[in-house]
Structures are given as structure tokens and as C-alpha cells.
Design a protein around this motif. Structure first.
Motif, mmCIF file in Angstrom:
data_model
loop_
_atom_site.group_PDB
_atom_site.id
_atom_site.type_symbol
_atom_site.label_atom_id
_atom_site.label_comp_id
_atom_site.label_asym_id
_atom_site.label_seq_id
_atom_site.Cartn_x
_atom_site.Cartn_y
_atom_site.Cartn_z
ATOM 1 N N ARG A 289 -53.325 -4.624 157.995
ATOM 2 C CA ARG A 289 -54.146 -3.728 157.176
ATOM 3 C C ARG A 289 -55.216 -4.524 156.437
ATOM 4 N NH1 ARG A 289 -54.357 -2.554 151.815
ATOM 5 N NH2 ARG A 289 -54.922 -0.429 151.192
ATOM 6 N N ALA A 290 -54.816 -5.621 155.791
ATOM 7 C CA ALA A 290 -55.782 -6.447 155.068
ATOM 8 C C ALA A 290 -56.764 -7.114 156.022
ATOM 9 C CB ALA A 290 -55.044 -7.502 154.234
ATOM 10 N N ALA A 291 -56.264 -7.564 157.173
ATOM 11 C CA ALA A 291 -57.121 -8.265 158.127
ATOM 12 C C ALA A 291 -58.200 -7.351 158.700
ATOM 13 C CB ALA A 291 -56.277 -8.860 159.248
ATOM 14 N N ASP B 40 -47.098 2.378 166.477
ATOM 15 C CA ASP B 40 -46.855 3.457 165.536
ATOM 16 C C ASP B 40 -47.639 4.701 165.980
ATOM 17 O OD1 ASP B 40 -46.660 5.220 163.414
ATOM 18 O OD2 ASP B 40 -47.065 3.729 161.863
ATOM 19 N N PRO B 41 -46.943 5.798 166.316
ATOM 20 C CA PRO B 41 -47.659 6.995 166.782
ATOM 21 C C PRO B 41 -48.584 7.587 165.735
ATOM 22 C CG PRO B 41 -45.327 7.481 166.361
ATOM 23 C CD PRO B 41 -45.481 5.993 166.292
ATOM 24 N N ASN B 42 -48.373 7.251 164.480
ATOM 25 C CA ASN B 42 -49.250 7.740 163.417
ATOM 26 C C ASN B 42 -50.567 6.981 163.369
ATOM 27 O OD1 ASN B 42 -47.420 9.716 162.381
ATOM 28 N ND2 ASN B 42 -46.258 8.053 161.432
ATOM 29 N N LYS B 43 -50.646 5.883 164.117
ATOM 30 C CA LYS B 43 -51.867 5.076 164.139
ATOM 31 C C LYS B 43 -52.585 5.124 165.485
ATOM 32 C CE LYS B 43 -49.849 1.897 160.740
ATOM 33 N NZ LYS B 43 -49.267 0.558 160.504
ATOM 34 N N GLY C 293 -54.608 5.951 168.579
ATOM 35 C CA GLY C 293 -55.685 6.911 168.796
ATOM 36 C C GLY C 293 -56.605 7.104 167.619
ATOM 37 N N LYS C 294 -56.248 6.553 166.484
ATOM 38 C CA LYS C 294 -57.078 6.675 165.291
ATOM 39 C C LYS C 294 -57.899 5.402 165.093
ATOM 40 C CE LYS C 294 -53.816 9.778 162.999
ATOM 41 N NZ LYS C 294 -52.935 9.990 161.817
ATOM 42 N N ASP C 295 -58.931 5.492 164.289
ATOM 43 C CA ASP C 295 -59.756 4.323 164.005
ATOM 44 C C ASP C 295 -58.918 3.262 163.283
ATOM 45 O OD1 ASP C 295 -62.836 3.416 163.808
ATOM 46 O OD2 ASP C 295 -61.744 2.770 162.014
ATOM 47 N N ALA C 296 -59.035 2.012 163.716
ATOM 48 C CA ALA C 296 -58.181 0.948 163.209
ATOM 49 C C ALA C 296 -58.343 0.706 161.718
ATOM 50 C CB ALA C 296 -58.452 -0.357 163.969
ATOM 51 N N ALA C 297 -59.528 0.934 161.201
ATOM 52 C CA ALA C 297 -59.751 0.795 159.758
ATOM 53 C C ALA C 297 -59.596 2.129 159.048
ATOM 54 C CB ALA C 297 -61.131 0.199 159.490
ATOM 55 N N GLY C 298 -60.080 3.181 159.677
ATOM 56 C CA GLY C 298 -60.010 4.492 159.064
ATOM 57 C C GLY C 298 -58.593 4.967 158.811
ATOM 58 N N VAL C 299 -57.643 4.508 159.632
ATOM 59 C CA VAL C 299 -56.253 4.917 159.441
ATOM 60 C C VAL C 299 -55.713 4.476 158.089
ATOM 61 C CG1 VAL C 299 -55.182 2.867 160.472
ATOM 62 C CG2 VAL C 299 -54.024 5.069 160.639
ATOM 63 N N GLY D 45 -64.921 1.649 164.398
ATOM 64 C CA GLY D 45 -65.349 1.975 165.757
ATOM 65 C C GLY D 45 -64.377 1.543 166.840
ATOM 66 N N ILE D 46 -63.178 1.174 166.480
ATOM 67 C CA ILE D 46 -62.168 0.756 167.451
ATOM 68 C C ILE D 46 -60.924 1.608 167.246
ATOM 69 C CG2 ILE D 46 -60.641 -1.120 168.196
ATOM 70 C CD1 ILE D 46 -63.518 -1.558 169.017
ATOM 71 N N GLN D 47 -60.509 2.297 168.299
ATOM 72 C CA GLN D 47 -59.305 3.104 168.210
ATOM 73 C C GLN D 47 -58.061 2.268 168.473
ATOM 74 O OE1 GLN D 47 -59.741 6.454 170.906
ATOM 75 N NE2 GLN D 47 -60.653 7.698 169.291
ATOM 76 N N VAL D 48 -57.002 2.553 167.744
ATOM 77 C CA VAL D 48 -55.738 1.836 167.922
ATOM 78 C C VAL D 48 -55.123 2.229 169.262
ATOM 79 C CG1 VAL D 48 -53.437 1.412 166.979
ATOM 80 C CG2 VAL D 48 -55.374 1.835 165.431
ATOM 81 N N THR D 49 -54.664 1.228 170.008
ATOM 82 C CA THR D 49 -53.988 1.445 171.279
ATOM 83 C C THR D 49 -52.569 0.892 171.200
ATOM 84 O OG1 THR D 49 -53.993 0.940 173.653
ATOM 85 C CG2 THR D 49 -54.910 -0.721 172.198
#
Length: 344
Positions: A16-18, A37-40, A42-48, A55-59
Motif C-alpha cells: 500500500r505504501a509502495a 485478494d478478490p476485493n482488489k 480488477g481495481k486500480d492499484a492505487a485507487g483501491v 492506471g494499472i489494474q490489480v491482477t
């Protein structure tokens, strides 16, 4: 300005900090973020985390991520805890997966100074890094910059070092990491496997004692670990644990010391506790003491703040990216690399 392409593997507390730091810097660019984590996903890596979108979605597909063009992977995967022995098993296989993908690797997982503490894992990682022409650098949580590098830099101020003592600790009352359960907060100290905890924590932290001792030229003839348990003087109410009843466990102090001819030469004292704002004993002192010519005492205030405690673990990992990219292939140590500076 050179821009480094980076993958983050696991968006936990350190991740999160990184990801926030990378989003704020021009010299590093996130190309993938991996978490199961299914809660993360598909969501934006920072926006979550509530940060501005990066601009990068979590995979959840690490194998696909490792096929991307990237200079370095920051690995923040979990430790495996053995409840029978108390040992924390580092995810060395995760590091080898990254190295076999021909990516430089930086991690906070305790594979620190492994040539002494876990030589089999050291050889596995070193062989993979050399074979693939990339580097592996362990930054550690602690040991790491505070437990090894900063004290040794300070030792350059003195004529000679007779003894080095490094004290640190943390208030776990808001720590939601799964591994915090190993401290048994709220449990009966007489029914808790104290020896297992002592062995597990020593395996986690003691690498710093060996590195600082070796670099200072101390040839230890003995290394000892002491564990003190503290119980709650009253009912406590930490945010992450519910009620901690009076006389149940609320704190631990671990002292790891290397000796030469029966004399203590290098000590690392670390406190894990809850509700430091209510109960002061054991005290959390972020203090480095050098006995020599002259004697030096250095205190570091707010090193592990409750509101964002993992920044001081994430920052050295992010700032070490240029060192990892430029280092010779193999298992490397930051103290053997050019001085690390904050990335812009």
C-alpha cells in the motif's frame, strides 16, 4: 531522468505504501500489481487504497505479470508461520520465480543476510540470480535500513566501536497483518508457547546482529536471545484486537546479543506490544547507542507512526530500485552498493 519499470507483488500494508510512493515519483513507473485478494483484483492499484488512480489494474496472475517488460519486482508476499516451532518461513520460492523471469528482485521478506542465518536459501537465491543475470536485494522490515545500515553509517563518526546497541519496537494495536497473532495478545502467558515465539522472532531479527558484528570486525563466540513477557495491568482496548483482559499478554521484549570473550558487542533490542499510549512498559525506544571514542546516542522519533507505520519499510525498498538494476548478478547487500538516495 531514467524511469524504472516496476512490478509490485502483493498489495498488503507495505505494498500500500509502495504503490502510493511510486505514483508520486517520476523516476519509477508501475507496470503491474499482483494480489489474490478478490476485493482488489480488477481495481486500480492505487485507487483501491483511496490514492489517486495510477492506471494499472490489480491482477491475480503473477506469471503473466512477470512476462511484462520490467526492471524490478518488489516482492511483499507473506511469511509462512509454523505454529509447532514458531518459525517464520520466508517465501524463497517466490524470489526464485521472479529471478527465473530475469527480473531484478527487492523484498522486505526476512531473507536478510541469509548466508549466515539460512545458507540453503541463500544458495538457492544466489544461484538463480547469477544464472539469470539479475540481482536480489533484501531490504528487510527490520533488519533492514534501521537495524543494519543506519547504525553502521553512524559508526563512521567514531574512532573505534567497543559496543553497538540498536533499540526499536512497534505498537501493534492497529496492525491488521495476519502474522501479528503470533504474539498471543490477550492470551494466558502460562499457556502460550513462549519458547516457540522466542525462536521464531530470533530467526526473523537476528540477521542484523550477525551483519553488524561481521562488518564491525567482531568474531562472535556466542549469540544469545532473551525474551521478556509483559501482561496488561488493566483491561486494554486496542483497535485491532478487541478487549485485552488484565494479566493477559500485551507485550514482548526480545534482546539478541553477540558476544566476544564473554562481553556483549552487538545487541538488537526489539519490543512488540499494544496500547503504548496507555501502558509505557516495556518502553519503545528507537535509539542507537555506540560505545567508543566518542560515545554516541542517536534517537529516531516517529519511525513507525501508527497512522502509516509501513512507510519506513516501503521507502527503502522503492529507493533501492536503481541499486538493484545496476548491481552485479547474484544475492547482493545494500551496504555493498552505492549510497541509496530518495527517488524523485
Amino acid at each position: 531522468m531514467k524511469q524504472y519499470k516496476v512490478i509490485i507483488w502483493v498489495l498488503g500494508n507495505v505494498g500500500r505504501a509502495a504503490v502510493r510512493m511510486i505514483g508520486e515519483r517520476k523516476s519509477v513507473k508501475l507496470v503491474a500489481a499482483v494480489d489474490v485478494d478478490p476485493n482488489k483484483v480488477g481495481k486500480d492499484a492505487a485507487g483501491v487504497f483511496g490514492f489517486p488512480d495510477i492506471g494499472i489494474q490489480v491482477t491475480d496472475d503473477i506469471d503473466s505479470a512477470l512476462k511484462l517488460d520490467a526492471d524490478c519486482v518488489l516482492v511483499f508476499t507473506s511469511l509462512r508461520h509454523d505454529p509447532d516451532t514458531g518459525a517464520f518461513t520466508p517465501s524463497a520460492e517466490d524470489m526464485v520465480k521472479v529471478l527465473n523471469a530475469k527480473k531484478n528482485c527487492i523484498t522486505t521478506i526476512p531473507l536478510y543476510y541469509s548466508q549466515v542465518t539460512t545458507p540453503d536459501l541463500y544458495k538457492m537465491i544466489n544461484d538463480a540470480a547469477i544464472a539469470n543475470g539479475v540481482s536480489f536485494i533484501p531490504c528487510g522490515l527490520l533488519p533492514g535500513f534501521y537495524a543494519s545500515q543506519l547504525p553502521l553509517y553512524l559508526c563512521n563518526l567514531v574512532d573505534h566501536v567497543d559496543k553497538l546497541t540498536v533499540q526499536s519496537g512497534e505498537d501493534d494495536q492497529r496492525n491488521t497483518s495476519s502474522w501479528v497473532k503470533v504474539f498471543g495478545y490477550g492470551l494466558d502467558p502460562d499457556k502460550f508457547p513462549q519458547d516457540n515465539l522466542k525462536a521464531g522472532i530470533a530467526a526473523y531479527y537476528i540477521a542484523a546482529v550477525y551483519e553488524m558484528g561481521e562488518r564491525l570486525g567482531f568474531n562472535f563466540d556466542d549469540v544469545k536471545v532473551n525474551h521478556e513477557v509483559f501482561t496488561a495491568p488493566e483491561d486494554l482496548h486496542p483497535e485491532a484486537f478487541g478487549v485485552i483482559k488484565k494479566v493477559t499478554m500485551m507485550g514482548h521484549r526480545f534482546t539478541m546479543t553477540g558476544y566476544v570473550d564473554g562481553q556483549p558487542k552487538v545487541s538488537l533490542i526489539y519490543v512488540h506490544k499494544i496500547c503504548n499510549d496507555v501502558v509505557k512498559e516495556p518502553e519503545i525506544d528507537n535509539k542507537i547507542t555506540i560505545d567508543g571514542i566518542p560515545n554516541i546516542d542517536v534517537e529516531v522519533h516517529n519511525m513507525i507512526p501508527l497512522d502509516e507505520s509501513y512507510v519506513t519499510s516501503a521507502a527503502p525498498a522503492v529507493d533501492a530500485i536503481p541499486q538493484a538494476v545496476e548491481a552485479a548478478p547474484g544475492y547482493q547487500h545494500l551496504l555493498d552498493q552505492p549510497t541509496m538516495l530518495p527517488l524523485k
